[in-house]
Write a protein that holds these residues in place. Structure first.
Motif, PDB file in Angstrom:
ATOM      1  N   LYS D  30       0.168  -1.069   0.256  1.00 20.85           N
ATOM      2  CA  LYS D  30       0.122   0.199   0.094  1.00 20.85           C
ATOM      3  C   LYS D  30       0.680   1.236   0.084  1.00 20.85           C
ATOM      4  N   ALA D  31      -0.044   2.073  -0.271  1.00 24.78           N
ATOM      5  CA  ALA D  31       0.954   3.841  -0.627  1.00 24.78           C
ATOM      6  C   ALA D  31       1.174   3.942   1.079  1.00 24.78           C
ATOM      7  N   MET D  32       2.479   5.043   1.233  1.00 25.22           N
ATOM      8  CA  MET D  32       2.831   4.498   2.767  1.00 25.22           C
ATOM      9  C   MET D  32       3.724   6.465   3.118  1.00 25.22           C
ATOM     10  N   THR D  33       2.638   6.663   3.392  1.00 24.39           N
ATOM     11  CA  THR D  33       3.425   8.021   4.196  1.00 24.39           C
ATOM     12  C   THR D  33       4.427   8.189   4.986  1.00 24.39           C
ATOM     13  N   VAL D  34       5.659   8.809   5.333  1.00 27.37           N
ATOM     14  CA  VAL D  34       6.562   8.717   6.822  1.00 27.37           C
ATOM     15  C   VAL D  34       6.018   8.887   8.189  1.00 27.37           C
ATOM     16  N   SER D  35       4.631   9.413   8.056  1.00 26.09           N
ATOM     17  CA  SER D  35       4.334   9.447   9.006  1.00 26.09           C
ATOM     18  C   SER D  35       3.431   7.401   9.540  1.00 26.09           C
ATOM     19  N   ASP D  36       2.910   7.043   8.510  1.00 24.26           N
ATOM     20  CA  ASP D  36       2.235   5.492   8.447  1.00 24.26           C
ATOM     21  C   ASP D  36       3.533   4.808   8.793  1.00 24.26           C
ATOM     22  N   LEU D  37       4.616   4.977   8.230  1.00 20.25           N
ATOM     23  CA  LEU D  37       5.437   4.098   8.439  1.00 20.25           C
ATOM     24  C   LEU D  37       6.388   4.322   9.777  1.00 20.25           C
ATOM     25  N   ALA D  39       4.362   4.798  12.430  1.00 20.52           N
ATOM     26  CA  ALA D  39       3.349   3.985  13.569  1.00 20.52           C
ATOM     27  C   ALA D  39       3.786   2.368  12.623  1.00 20.52           C
ATOM     28  N   ALA D  40       4.527   2.301  11.825  1.00 19.27           N
ATOM     29  CA  ALA D  40       4.503   0.727  11.852  1.00 19.27           C
ATOM     30  C   ALA D  40       5.507   0.379  12.280  1.00 19.27           C
ATOM     31  N   VAL D  41       6.535   0.678  12.630  1.00 16.86           N
ATOM     32  CA  VAL D  41       7.485   0.768  13.503  1.00 16.86           C
ATOM     33  C   VAL D  41       8.102   1.004  15.015  1.00 16.86           C
ATOM     34  N   GLY D  42       6.357   1.756  15.552  1.00 16.88           N
ATOM     35  CA  GLY D  42       6.017   1.740  16.530  1.00 16.88           C
ATOM     36  C   GLY D  42       6.996   2.990  17.427  1.00 16.88           C
ATOM     37  N   CYS D  43       6.821   3.705  16.009  1.00 15.52           N
ATOM     38  CA  CYS D  43       7.510   4.835  17.404  1.00 15.52           C
ATOM     39  C   CYS D  43       6.967   6.351  16.772  1.00 15.52           C
ATOM     40  N   SER D  44       6.069   5.875  17.052  1.00 12.41           N
ATOM     41  CA  SER D  44       4.610   7.239  16.517  1.00 12.41           C
ATOM     42  C   SER D  44       4.584   8.328  18.073  1.00 12.41           C
ATOM     43  N   ASP D  45       5.264   7.555  19.357  1.00  8.11           N
ATOM     44  CA  ASP D  45       5.179   8.538  20.606  1.00  8.11           C
ATOM     45  C   ASP D  45       6.939   8.855  21.122  1.00  8.11           C
ATOM     46  N   PHE D  46       7.212   8.247  19.889  1.00  3.73           N
ATOM     47  CA  PHE D  46       8.943   8.957  20.188  1.00  3.73           C
ATOM     48  C   PHE D  46       8.874  10.957  19.940  1.00  3.73           C
ATOM     49  N   GLU D  47       8.818  11.415  21.063  1.00  2.00           N
ATOM     50  CA  GLU D  47       8.717  13.061  21.000  1.00  2.00           C
ATOM     51  C   GLU D  47      10.331  13.473  21.776  1.00  2.00           C
ATOM     52  N   PRO D  48      10.885  13.897  20.818  1.00  2.00           N
ATOM     53  CA  PRO D  48      11.304  15.127  19.914  1.00  2.00           C
ATOM     54  C   PRO D  48      12.141  14.008  18.832  1.00  2.00           C
ATOM     55  N   LEU D  63       4.532  13.351   3.302  1.00  2.00           N
ATOM     56  CA  LEU D  63       5.911  12.187   2.676  1.00  2.00           C
ATOM     57  C   LEU D  63       5.715  10.825   1.696  1.00  2.00           C
ATOM     58  N   LEU D  64       5.484  10.781   0.548  1.00  2.00           N
ATOM     59  CA  LEU D  64       5.512   9.491   0.606  1.00  2.00           C
ATOM     60  C   LEU D  64       6.168   8.495   0.306  1.00  2.00           C
ATOM     61  N   VAL D  65       6.643   8.011   0.799  1.00  2.00           N
ATOM     62  CA  VAL D  65       7.816   6.515   0.478  1.00  2.00           C
ATOM     63  C   VAL D  65       7.764   6.216  -0.677  1.00  2.00           C
ATOM     64  N   GLN D  66       8.988   6.140  -0.979  1.00  2.00           N
ATOM     65  CA  GLN D  66       8.719   4.672  -2.880  1.00  2.00           C
ATOM     66  C   GLN D  66       9.688   4.545  -2.419  1.00  2.00           C
ATOM     67  N   ASP D  67       9.738   3.105  -3.220  1.00  2.00           N
ATOM     68  CA  ASP D  67      10.069   1.980  -3.413  1.00  2.00           C
ATOM     69  C   ASP D  67      11.938   1.937  -3.078  1.00  2.00           C
ATOM     70  N   GLY D  68      12.305   0.980  -1.725  1.00  2.00           N
ATOM     71  CA  GLY D  68      13.782   1.673  -2.106  1.00  2.00           C
ATOM     72  C   GLY D  68      14.366   2.548  -1.120  1.00  2.00           C
ATOM     73  N   LEU D  73      14.828   6.955  11.074  1.00  3.78           N
ATOM     74  CA  LEU D  73      14.649   7.687  12.892  1.00  3.78           C
ATOM     75  C   LEU D  73      15.319   7.735  13.384  1.00  3.78           C
ATOM     76  N   MET D  74      15.229   9.293  13.653  1.00  4.02           N
ATOM     77  CA  MET D  74      16.605   9.769  14.739  1.00  4.02           C
ATOM     78  C   MET D  74      16.169  10.537  16.257  1.00  4.02           C
ATOM     79  N   PRO D  75      16.939  10.121  16.977  1.00  3.96           N
ATOM     80  CA  PRO D  75      16.563  11.579  18.128  1.00  3.96           C
ATOM     81  C   PRO D  75      17.070  12.819  18.047  1.00  3.96           C
ATOM     82  N   PRO D  76      17.602  13.540  18.387  1.00  5.43           N
ATOM     83  CA  PRO D  76      18.304  15.365  18.393  1.00  5.43           C
ATOM     84  C   PRO D  76      19.698  14.797  18.487  1.00  5.43           C
TER      85      PRO D  76
END
Lengths: 80, 144, 144, 80
Positions: D30-37, D39-48, D63-68, D73-76
């Motif tokens: 499925k089409a996936m945004t960065v936000s979806d991604l 969430a998919a790796v379980g980091c939605s509540d990682f802040e900042p 932003l839509l994630v593209q194949d490849g 995902l980085m902390p400050p």
């Protein structure tokens, strides 16, 4: 009451070149301000002119010169 | 060997930036940020014909004025140590002229003090430079 | 021998400030003012118990981000050359961590660019530090 | 039209420690945004949370994630 006073006068940079000397001694029996001293050594029209008395820069041309003082007449600095 | 013990010096001989920074760092283990300024003679061949630059100082006053600047910087800024070395000699293109080194716990005050020191040095320290050109010698009157 | 040819580097090994400044100066004879910033590990014994600091980088991105910073600094400021070296390894008290060197015709832009580069490096370059303490390891989250 | 897509996800610093891994591969049809991604790796509540796509920092979570793609995902940052 006036006492004899001897002052060492130093010239630097372009001022020394213009006067053709690097220092002179000034002897007087009268009270003398820095302004009087500058006139006495023929530098009244040297502009800009920085002054130091006993190796401290001064801006008050009305300051009285004391016996034994070292007075420096200096062009703007250009170190660094 | 130069006398690295003195944090403020006017000298004819060249200096080593690494040695000066090392001497500053040896003062305190609390130093986390070091800002330096190195002034050197530019390649005079571009635009202005200058063979060399000669420096003159008011020997009794110049080092004293630099010491006063260092003390004032230590009071004014949240820094740990500062060093100022100025050569007074004849320099050619590429030669080192002046070095300011400032050590602080954090970088902000180190930068502020370093820039302040070189700015004030140009205003307050009785040193003059004369440029040797094909048309004769010429005193530099500005401190840009 | 380090590869001094590259003006922007992330490396494990230590660097020499004098060698980096020399490499920068070799670029152009027009350089009259050089501002540097050296960041080093402080003596951890004062107030905070830290044995050492470990650095981690995003290997594919960190050096690229530093190169972008250098390019942006060369555009933004009236400077001639800039070098940025950052170590990514385990450091102890007194060790060198990061060096920024900026050369310009005049000192104002050299200082401005040097301070801007280290400020922006902390914001934009994916490098993280972890402090090793008696109570365990702890990631540093601030960039003061 | 939906095509199969494979994305490399990298974790750094405290995020890698928290997840106990430094990278993973995400496969989706499925089409996936960065936000979806995120969430998919379980980091939605990682802040900042800082994000980079193909080694360029991005701020648009839509932003839509593209194949490849390589998504980090980085902390400050705390270099320097």
């Amino acid at each position: 009451m006036e006492a004899h006073m001897s002052v060492k006068v130093l010239f630097f940079g372009s001022i020394a070149d213009r006067l053709g000397k690097r220092e002179c001694s000034l002897d007087t029996d009268k009270a003398m301000t820095v302004s009087d001293l500058v006139a006495a050594v023929g530098c009244s029209d040297f502009e800009p002119l920085l002054l130091a008395v006993n190796r401290e820069q001064i801006s008050d041309m009305g300051l009285l010169v004391q016996d034994g003082d070292e007075v420096a007449l200096m062009p703007p600095f250009s170190g660094g | 060997m130069q006398n690295l013990v003195k944090a403020v010096r006017i000298q004819e001989e060249d200096f080593s930036m690494e040695a000066e920074v090392g001497a500053l760092r040896a003062i305190s283990g609390r130093i986390g940020g070091i800002a330096t300024f190195l002034g050197c003679a530019r390649d005079f061949s571009e635009g202005r014909d200058v063979f060399s630059i000669e420096f003159e100082q008011y020997a009794g006053m110049a080092e004293k004025a630099m010491q006063a600047l260092r003390s004032e910087a230590l009071d004014r800024f949240d820094i740990i140590e500062a060093r100022i070395i100025h050569r007074v000699t004849t320099v050619h293109a590429g030669d080192q002229i002046v070095l300011v080194v400032v050590g602080a716990e954090h970088r902000g005050p180190a930068f502020d003090a370093c820039e302040w020191l070189i700015d004030e040095l140009k205003k307050r320290v009785p040193i003059w430079k004369k440029e040797m050109t094909p048309d004769g010698d010429s005193w530099v009157t500005q401190h840009p």
